[in-house]
Design a protein around this motif. Structure first.
Motif, PDB file in Angstrom:
ATOM      1  N   UNK A 186       0.765  -1.238   0.000  1.00 33.18           N
ATOM      2  CA  UNK A 186       0.000   0.000   0.000  1.00 33.18           C
ATOM      3  C   UNK A 186       0.798   1.291   0.000  1.00 33.18           C
ATOM      4  N   UNK A 187       2.120   1.219  -0.110  1.00 25.95           N
ATOM      5  CA  UNK A 187       2.943   2.424  -0.137  1.00 25.95           C
ATOM      6  C   UNK A 187       2.952   2.969  -1.571  1.00 25.95           C
ATOM      7  N   UNK A 188       2.390   4.159  -1.821  1.00 23.10           N
ATOM      8  CA  UNK A 188       2.275   4.654  -3.194  1.00 23.10           C
ATOM      9  C   UNK A 188       3.604   4.903  -3.888  1.00 23.10           C
ATOM     10  N   UNK A 189       4.690   4.993  -3.124  1.00 20.49           N
ATOM     11  CA  UNK A 189       6.002   5.190  -3.755  1.00 20.49           C
ATOM     12  C   UNK A 189       6.465   3.943  -4.492  1.00 20.49           C
ATOM     13  N   UNK A 190       6.077   2.776  -4.010  1.00 22.94           N
ATOM     14  CA  UNK A 190       6.556   1.527  -4.592  1.00 22.94           C
ATOM     15  C   UNK A 190       5.624   0.955  -5.658  1.00 22.94           C
ATOM     16  N   UNK A 191       4.364   1.327  -5.621  1.00 23.10           N
ATOM     17  CA  UNK A 191       3.381   0.702  -6.510  1.00 23.10           C
ATOM     18  C   UNK A 191       3.655   0.944  -7.992  1.00 23.10           C
ATOM     19  N   UNK A 192       4.021   2.162  -8.433  1.00 26.79           N
ATOM     20  CA  UNK A 192       4.249   2.354  -9.875  1.00 26.79           C
ATOM     21  C   UNK A 192       5.315   1.430 -10.467  1.00 26.79           C
ATOM     22  N   UNK A 193       6.374   1.172  -9.708  1.00 27.34           N
ATOM     23  CA  UNK A 193       7.423   0.282 -10.198  1.00 27.34           C
ATOM     24  C   UNK A 193       6.917  -1.129 -10.431  1.00 27.34           C
ATOM     25  N   UNK A 194       6.014  -1.579  -9.569  1.00 26.80           N
ATOM     26  CA  UNK A 194       5.428  -2.904  -9.754  1.00 26.80           C
ATOM     27  C   UNK A 194       4.494  -2.945 -10.946  1.00 26.80           C
ATOM     28  N   UNK A 195       3.752  -1.868 -11.155  1.00 23.80           N
ATOM     29  CA  UNK A 195       2.799  -1.829 -12.262  1.00 23.80           C
ATOM     30  C   UNK A 195       3.518  -1.766 -13.604  1.00 23.80           C
ATOM     31  N   UNK A 196       4.555  -0.940 -13.701  1.00 27.05           N
ATOM     32  CA  UNK A 196       5.275  -0.836 -14.971  1.00 27.05           C
ATOM     33  C   UNK A 196       6.008  -2.143 -15.283  1.00 27.05           C
ATOM     34  N   UNK A 197       6.536  -2.806 -14.260  1.00 26.35           N
ATOM     35  CA  UNK A 197       7.212  -4.090 -14.484  1.00 26.35           C
ATOM     36  C   UNK A 197       6.231  -5.138 -14.984  1.00 26.35           C
ATOM     37  N   UNK A 198       5.022  -5.135 -14.426  1.00 26.70           N
ATOM     38  CA  UNK A 198       3.998  -6.069 -14.898  1.00 26.70           C
ATOM     39  C   UNK A 198       3.660  -5.777 -16.354  1.00 26.70           C
TER      40      UNK A 198
END
Length: 227
Positions: free
Chosen positions: A159-171
């Motif tokens: 739930x930390x918004x700083x880390x979520x974009x990196x996971x989404x772009x990698x997916x």
């Protein structure tokens, strides 16, 4: 450190804190704290390297700090800490030295230990980099998608918004590599919006913009055609 890495670029306070903790730990003979401070100083060194030309990065310093932390944590039987330092060594070899062959055994051992201790962020990070191994090497796109989906879901759970974009772009990258073009592009566009909403640094947003621009013309993040 994470705020500096994702938003401000100002590592001074974090470096002062970790350096002071290392001094205190050594004076008190606190081996666990010493290992933690060494590991955090190594990771701080890694984040700084990412913001500059990787060709100029001094990998010896980073590797040396992670190795010291790992040695102490193995001696203490600290499995959770050992997983952190193993992952750090994998990062140093993969990112700074482009040496996947050396990095992967560290990642695999780190994942085995991290899964036992349910550290959401560490598990996500290890799955992410193992996923990149399969995605970027034209090896097994289905395995890349498996690992990067897990990484994305773990970051969402964290739930930390700083880390979520990196996971989404990698997916998104994994989906593109697996031939799921529209799905992949949708996730990369979502990642860009997530990064903007999270007020990430201009550099991090620019990275995602570049990945998306490449993907829209059929290129992977390295500028090569997706197979």
């Amino acid at each position: 450190m994470f705020e500096a890495a994702f938003r401000t670029g100002d590592y001074g306070r974090a470096e002062e804190t970790f350096t002071a903790l290392l001094t205190d730990a050594r004076e008190a003979g606190d081996r666990a704290l010493e290992a933690a401070a060494l590991d955090r100083l190594a990771m701080l060194t890694h984040f700084r390297a990412l913001e500059n030309d990787l060709a100029d990065a001094d990998s010896e310093v980073e590797v040396g700090l992670f190795e010291q932390a790992l040695e102490i944590r193995r001696e203490l039987g600290d499995e959770a800490g050992t997983a952190e330092s193993l992952f750090g060594l994998g990062l140093a070899h993969q990112v700074l030295r482009s040496d996947w062959a050396t990095a992967m055994p560290y990642y695999r051992e780190a994942l085995e230990l991290a899964e036992r201790h349910d550290d959401l962020l560490l598990r996500s990070e290890v799955h992410r980099h193992i996923g990149f191994y399969y995605a970027m090497g034209d090896l097994e796109s289905d395995r890349a998608l498996h690992h990067l989906k897990i990484s994305h879901d773990l970051r969402t759970e964290l739930g930390d918004p700083r880390w979520i974009p990196g996971g989404t772009v990698a997916l998104g990258i994994a989906e593109l590599a697996d031939g799921l073009r529209e799905q992949g592009l949708a996730h990369m566009r979502q990642a860009l919006q997530q990064a903007r909403d999270a007020d990430l640094s201009a550099q991090r947003i620019a990275w995602i913009e570049k990945f998306l621009a490449n993907a829209e013309v059929g290129l992977d993040p390295a500028g090569k055609k997706f197979s």
